[in-house]
Scaffold this active site. Structure first.
Site, short mmCIF file in Angstrom:
data_model
loop_
_atom_site.label_atom_id
_atom_site.label_comp_id
_atom_site.label_asym_id
_atom_site.label_seq_id
_atom_site.Cartn_x
_atom_site.Cartn_y
_atom_site.Cartn_z
N SER A 50 56.93 -2.10 -19.94
CA SER A 50 57.48 -3.26 -19.26
C SER A 50 58.98 -3.42 -19.47
O SER A 50 59.67 -4.01 -18.63
CB SER A 50 56.77 -4.54 -19.73
OG SER A 50 56.88 -4.69 -21.13
N GLY A 77 52.66 -2.89 -20.09
CA GLY A 77 51.50 -2.74 -20.96
C GLY A 77 51.22 -1.32 -21.40
O GLY A 77 50.30 -1.08 -22.20
N ASN A 88 54.53 -1.16 -27.19
CA ASN A 88 53.16 -1.71 -27.16
C ASN A 88 52.28 -1.12 -28.25
O ASN A 88 51.38 -1.80 -28.75
CB ASN A 88 52.53 -1.49 -25.78
CG ASN A 88 53.16 -2.38 -24.73
OD1 ASN A 88 53.29 -3.59 -24.91
ND2 ASN A 88 53.59 -1.79 -23.62
N ASP A 96 59.02 -15.81 -22.99
CA ASP A 96 57.99 -15.27 -23.88
C ASP A 96 58.57 -14.76 -25.19
O ASP A 96 57.84 -14.43 -26.12
CB ASP A 96 57.18 -14.17 -23.18
CG ASP A 96 58.01 -12.95 -22.81
OD1 ASP A 96 59.21 -12.87 -23.17
OD2 ASP A 96 57.46 -12.06 -22.13
N HIS A 131 60.49 -10.13 -23.80
CA HIS A 131 61.10 -9.30 -22.76
C HIS A 131 62.52 -9.78 -22.44
O HIS A 131 62.78 -10.99 -22.43
CB HIS A 131 60.26 -9.33 -21.49
CG HIS A 131 58.91 -8.73 -21.66
ND1 HIS A 131 57.80 -9.47 -22.03
CD2 HIS A 131 58.48 -7.44 -21.53
CE1 HIS A 131 56.75 -8.68 -22.11
NE2 HIS A 131 57.13 -7.45 -21.81
#
Length: 218
Positions: A39, A76, A104, A185, A188
């Site tokens: 991502s 992801g 991740n 969040d 990111h």
């Protein structure tokens, strides 16, 4: 008879031209790069022109570097996921790959040996196709403990040394801890965060692309 055979061979060679695999861009043309990642590459919750590959391409072109950078980021994705799709995510004609995977894996607490093995396999597949790699490093969060962090952080310099790769030590350098450069969040990068990442990485990418140019002209 010899003349007829020679003409047939020449005709056959011409017919085969469209099916020949081209590994690198033609000298003087734009170099085709692929950013293979998760991502952080894909541009999570950002418009396409604000994603890392687009921003980096813009910055390179502003400095007179003629490149195109395809966005092969999948939100992801783990290093193993990248390995599963590397063959079709990186098409023939690619001159170089910016490899950004592992964040991740770290967030899931994946054994660093698994991550290293998958990244190593990706690099070897690309190397077998004659495609150089710029490796973008990742670092583990401190809350995962000193042992895990030491093992995870060592993955990228180890691979860079093993395969003689260009290494950018930490993809998120310059934005960690700065809320103003992250989405809500906290994980990111936002538009400004991507600009910071691409700007800091630019000199390393310029060096990488310069090496590709030299290789293509030999």
């Amino acid at each position: 008879m010899f003349r007829r055979t020679a003409l047939f061979a020449a005709a056959l060679a011409l017919l085969m031209v469209p099916f020949m695999t081209v590994t690198h861009a033609a000298p003087g043309g734009p170099l085709k790069l692929v950013a293979l990642g998760d991502s952080l590459t894909a541009g999570y919750r950002l418009p396409a022109d604000a994603a890392f590959p687009s921003v980096l391409e813009r910055l390179l072109k502003a400095k007179g570097v003629d490149v195109t950078i395809a966005n092969a980021g999948v939100s992801g994705d783990t290093a193993t996921g990248g390995l599963d799709r590397v063959d079709w995510s990186v098409p023939d004609g690619t001159a170089g790959v910016i490899l950004e995977l592992g964040a991740n894996d770290m967030l899931r607490g994946t054994d660093p040996k698994v991550t290293e093995g998958a990244l190593s396999a990706i690099i070897e597949r690309l190397k077998a196709r004659g495609i150089p790699v710029l490796l973008a490093g990742m670092q583990a969060a401190p809350n995962l403990g000193p042992d895990y962090k030491a093992r995870f952080d060592a993955i990228y310099p180890t691979l860079a040394k093993r395969y003689d790769l260009t290494l950018y030590p930490f993809f998120l350098d310059g934005i960690i801890g700065d809320r103003g450069q992250h989405l809500d969040d906290g994980l990111h990068p936002n538009r400004q965060g991507v600009e910071t990442i691409a700007s800091r990485m630019l000199p390393t990418v310029e060096t990488f692309v310069g090496g590709l140019r030299q290789g293509a002209s030999r």
